[in-house]
Design a protein around this motif. Sequence first.
Motif, PDB file in Angstrom:
ATOM      1  N   LEU A   1      14.931   8.233  11.443  1.00 35.16           N
ATOM      2  CA  LEU A   1      15.584   8.221  10.144  1.00 35.16           C
ATOM      3  C   LEU A   1      15.061   9.362   9.268  1.00 35.16           C
ATOM      4  O   LEU A   1      15.832  10.041   8.589  1.00 35.16           O
ATOM      5  N   ALA A   2      13.747   9.584   9.295  1.00 43.31           N
ATOM      6  CA  ALA A   2      13.168  10.684   8.521  1.00 43.31           C
ATOM      7  C   ALA A   2      13.710  12.031   8.982  1.00 43.31           C
ATOM      8  O   ALA A   2      13.940  12.936   8.169  1.00 43.31           O
ATOM      9  N   GLU A   3      13.966  12.136  10.269  1.00 45.78           N
ATOM     10  CA  GLU A   3      14.465  13.394  10.834  1.00 45.78           C
ATOM     11  C   GLU A   3      15.880  13.700  10.372  1.00 45.78           C
ATOM     12  O   GLU A   3      16.221  14.858  10.090  1.00 45.78           O
ATOM     13  N   ILE A   4      16.720  12.679  10.263  1.00 45.02           N
ATOM     14  CA  ILE A   4      18.121  12.919   9.912  1.00 45.02           C
ATOM     15  C   ILE A   4      18.401  12.703   8.427  1.00 45.02           C
ATOM     16  O   ILE A   4      19.497  12.990   7.957  1.00 45.02           O
ATOM     17  N   ALA A   5      17.416  12.194   7.678  1.00 49.77           N
ATOM     18  CA  ALA A   5      17.626  11.906   6.259  1.00 49.77           C
ATOM     19  C   ALA A   5      17.856  13.186   5.470  1.00 49.77           C
ATOM     20  O   ALA A   5      17.267  14.234   5.752  1.00 49.77           O
ATOM     21  N   THR A   6      18.730  13.077   4.459  1.00 52.88           N
ATOM     22  CA  THR A   6      18.945  14.190   3.537  1.00 52.88           C
ATOM     23  C   THR A   6      17.722  14.389   2.664  1.00 52.88           C
ATOM     24  O   THR A   6      17.378  15.514   2.295  1.00 52.88           O
ATOM     25  N   LYS A   7      17.053  13.303   2.317  1.00 55.08           N
ATOM     26  CA  LYS A   7      15.857  13.358   1.486  1.00 55.08           C
ATOM     27  C   LYS A   7      14.895  12.263   1.931  1.00 55.08           C
ATOM     28  O   LYS A   7      15.309  11.148   2.235  1.00 55.08           O
TER      29      LYS A   7
ATOM     30  N   THR B   1      21.583   1.259  -1.790  1.00 50.62           N
ATOM     31  CA  THR B   1      22.704   2.198  -1.770  1.00 50.62           C
ATOM     32  C   THR B   1      23.611   1.991  -2.989  1.00 50.62           C
ATOM     33  O   THR B   1      24.130   0.906  -3.208  1.00 50.62           O
ATOM     34  N   LEU B   2      23.777   3.040  -3.779  1.00 45.61           N
ATOM     35  CA  LEU B   2      24.660   3.013  -4.938  1.00 45.61           C
ATOM     36  C   LEU B   2      25.363   4.370  -5.048  1.00 45.61           C
ATOM     37  O   LEU B   2      25.519   4.925  -6.125  1.00 45.61           O
ATOM     38  N   ASP B   3      25.752   4.894  -3.895  1.00 47.79           N
ATOM     39  CA  ASP B   3      26.536   6.122  -3.804  1.00 47.79           C
ATOM     40  C   ASP B   3      25.874   7.276  -4.549  1.00 47.79           C
ATOM     41  O   ASP B   3      24.695   7.536  -4.352  1.00 47.79           O
ATOM     42  N   HIS B   4      26.595   7.927  -5.466  1.00 51.92           N
ATOM     43  CA  HIS B   4      26.097   9.147  -6.090  1.00 51.92           C
ATOM     44  C   HIS B   4      24.949   8.912  -7.061  1.00 51.92           C
ATOM     45  O   HIS B   4      24.309   9.865  -7.514  1.00 51.92           O
ATOM     46  N   ARG B   5      24.663   7.650  -7.393  1.00 52.44           N
ATOM     47  CA  ARG B   5      23.589   7.367  -8.345  1.00 52.44           C
ATOM     48  C   ARG B   5      22.235   7.196  -7.673  1.00 52.44           C
ATOM     49  O   ARG B   5      21.281   6.672  -8.262  1.00 52.44           O
ATOM     50  N   TRP B   6      22.116   7.661  -6.442  1.00 52.81           N
ATOM     51  CA  TRP B   6      20.871   7.452  -5.712  1.00 52.81           C
ATOM     52  C   TRP B   6      19.635   8.050  -6.396  1.00 52.81           C
ATOM     53  O   TRP B   6      18.546   7.467  -6.279  1.00 52.81           O
ATOM     54  N   PRO B   7      19.731   9.195  -7.124  1.00 50.18           N
ATOM     55  CA  PRO B   7      18.493   9.703  -7.752  1.00 50.18           C
ATOM     56  C   PRO B   7      17.891   8.718  -8.754  1.00 50.18           C
ATOM     57  O   PRO B   7      16.666   8.531  -8.794  1.00 50.18           O
ATOM     58  N   SER B   8      18.738   8.070  -9.570  1.00 49.62           N
ATOM     59  CA  SER B   8      18.206   7.113 -10.544  1.00 49.62           C
ATOM     60  C   SER B   8      17.694   5.858  -9.848  1.00 49.62           C
ATOM     61  O   SER B   8      16.703   5.260 -10.289  1.00 49.62           O
ATOM     62  N   VAL B   9      18.342   5.466  -8.754  1.00 50.11           N
ATOM     63  CA  VAL B   9      17.863   4.304  -8.003  1.00 50.11           C
ATOM     64  C   VAL B   9      16.509   4.612  -7.369  1.00 50.11           C
ATOM     65  O   VAL B   9      15.576   3.802  -7.435  1.00 50.11           O
ATOM     66  N   ALA B  10      16.377   5.781  -6.770  1.00 49.87           N
ATOM     67  CA  ALA B  10      15.103   6.172  -6.149  1.00 49.87           C
ATOM     68  C   ALA B  10      13.982   6.221  -7.179  1.00 49.87           C
ATOM     69  O   ALA B  10      12.858   5.774  -6.918  1.00 49.87           O
TER      70      ALA B  10
ATOM     71  N   SER C   1       0.787  -1.235   0.000  1.00 52.20           N
ATOM     72  CA  SER C   1       0.000   0.000   0.000  1.00 52.20           C
ATOM     73  C   SER C   1       0.818   1.284   0.000  1.00 52.20           C
ATOM     74  O   SER C   1       0.330   2.315  -0.481  1.00 52.20           O
ATOM     75  N   GLU C   2       2.032   1.289   0.544  1.00 42.53           N
ATOM     76  CA  GLU C   2       2.768   2.554   0.673  1.00 42.53           C
ATOM     77  C   GLU C   2       4.274   2.326   0.585  1.00 42.53           C
ATOM     78  O   GLU C   2       4.779   1.289   1.036  1.00 42.53           O
ATOM     79  N   LEU C   3       4.968   3.303   0.011  1.00 40.65           N
ATOM     80  CA  LEU C   3       6.419   3.289  -0.098  1.00 40.65           C
ATOM     81  C   LEU C   3       6.993   4.530   0.563  1.00 40.65           C
ATOM     82  O   LEU C   3       6.492   5.637   0.362  1.00 40.65           O
ATOM     83  N   ARG C   4       8.052   4.340   1.334  1.00 36.87           N
ATOM     84  CA  ARG C   4       8.782   5.467   1.906  1.00 36.87           C
ATOM     85  C   ARG C   4      10.259   5.291   1.563  1.00 36.87           C
ATOM     86  O   ARG C   4      10.825   4.217   1.770  1.00 36.87           O
ATOM     87  N   VAL C   5      10.874   6.336   1.025  1.00 33.44           N
ATOM     88  CA  VAL C   5      12.257   6.301   0.579  1.00 33.44           C
ATOM     89  C   VAL C   5      13.074   7.300   1.382  1.00 33.44           C
ATOM     90  O   VAL C   5      12.691   8.467   1.502  1.00 33.44           O
ATOM     91  N   TYR C   6      14.203   6.851   1.908  1.00 34.15           N
ATOM     92  CA  TYR C   6      15.085   7.699   2.713  1.00 34.15           C
ATOM     93  C   TYR C   6      16.481   7.720   2.099  1.00 34.15           C
ATOM     94  O   TYR C   6      17.027   6.672   1.749  1.00 34.15           O
ATOM     95  N   VAL C   7      17.056   8.891   1.989  1.00 32.28           N
ATOM     96  CA  VAL C   7      18.435   9.040   1.546  1.00 32.28           C
ATOM     97  C   VAL C   7      19.209   9.723   2.661  1.00 32.28           C
ATOM     98  O   VAL C   7      18.837  10.818   3.103  1.00 32.28           O
ATOM     99  N   LEU C   8      20.253   9.070   3.117  1.00 34.86           N
ATOM    100  CA  LEU C   8      21.068   9.588   4.208  1.00 34.86           C
ATOM    101  C   LEU C   8      22.486   9.786   3.708  1.00 34.86           C
ATOM    102  O   LEU C   8      23.164   8.831   3.320  1.00 34.86           O
ATOM    103  N   ALA C   9      22.937  11.029   3.648  1.00 34.20           N
ATOM    104  CA  ALA C   9      24.260  11.341   3.101  1.00 34.20           C
ATOM    105  C   ALA C   9      25.312  11.316   4.190  1.00 34.20           C
ATOM    106  O   ALA C   9      25.090  11.781   5.310  1.00 34.20           O
TER     107      ALA C   9
END
Length: 373
Positions: free
Chosen positions: A361-367, A36-45, A4-12
Amino acid sequence: MKISELRVYVLASAKKHYLMIAIETDNGLTGLGEGTLDHRWPSVAAGIEEGFAALVGQDPTSVQKHWSTLQDKVYWGDGASSRAALAAIDQALWDLTGKSYGLPVHKLLGGAVREEVPVYLNQWWAGYTSTEDLIDKAETAVTNGARALKWYPFGTPENFAYRVRKHAVSSAVEQVHRVREAVGASTDLMVDIWRRLDWASAAAFCSGVADCGLVFVEEPTEYQSPEACARLSASTGQRIALGERLHSRKQFAAVIESQAVGLVQPSVIRVGGLTEAVKIGHAAETYAIGVAPHNPHGPIAIASSVTLAAVLPNFVVLESYENHNPPARTEFVREGPAIAGDRYVLSDAPGLGIEIDEPKLAEIATKFTRTHG
C-alpha cells in the motif's frame, strides 16, 4: 498495550482519494481504519494526526472513552471532515481491540444477528446512454449474480440537473416501470433521487412508481426536511430512505423520532465510526425503522460496514460498489470482505476481518505519512 504510531495512506483513483490508516501499539499490534471523503482528504488527514496526538501512549481498547474525548475536546462539532477523521481512528481502535482479545469486532458489539450480509449493487449503470442501454446493463448485472440494483432515474450524480422539469418526472416513472418489467419481480430495485425534486414532484414520482415494488426511494426531496419525507411516506405509501449526509445521532434523531422514513442510511465514515453508527441503528430499531448503510467506500470501511450490518437486528441491505473501490484493492488487500453472489460472508477473524499488505500500500499510495508518539 499503548498507542505508539500512526501511518496514513492516501490512494488516488479516477474519482476518489481513499484515505486509510494504521495505528500501531508498543506490542506490535496494528489496527486499520478508513476516512475516505474524496477531495477533502487533506483536512481529514490533518484531523487524524491531531486526534492521534491526543491518544498516543494510551490503551486503545477504551474505545468509547476515546471516541467521547475526541468528539468533545478535539473535533468539537459534527463537520464532515472531523467526523471522517474520528471514524478512521474509531475503526482502528475497534480493530486493535478485537485483535488484542482474539475476537471479531462483531462479538465485542454483542454478537452477530446474521452470518451473511445481503447487498444491493450501485454503479452497475455506469456509462449508460439511454433507457434501452440501462436495461441491457440491468439484465447483465442480474445474469452476473446481482439480486438488488439501485440507480438514478433523474440522471447520474455527474450530470444532474438542479431544476427538474415536469416532463422529467413522467420520463423517470416510465424508466422505472421498464426496468422492473425487464428484470422481473424477483430482483429488488431501488432508486436514488439525490434531493432533486420539490415536494409535489416527489409525490408525483413516488405515486407513479408505487406499483413497481421498490425497496426504497432515496432522498426524493431535501434531506433536512423530515416533515416533507413524512408527508411523502403517508401520502404515497412509498418507503423513503435517507441519511448519507447526516453526521451524528443528534441529526438522525429528528428523522427517527418523527418516523419520517422507513430506512435510515448512516455511513460509517460520515457519522464518526462504528461507535456512533451502532447507536444510530439501535435508535432506529426503537421506532421499527430499518437500516441500509451508505457504503461507497474502500475496503476497510466496507469491513466496518459489514460488521455494522451483522449486529443490527433491523438491518435491511448494504450498499456495494463492488469492483469499483478502489481499483488497486487486489494489490494490497490480503484478507477482507468479498461479495459471494449477492452478499458478504461475515468473517470470524479477530478485529474487523481485514488484513492489508502495508508495504505494498505504501508503494502504490499517492501520499504516505508516519507519525511517532
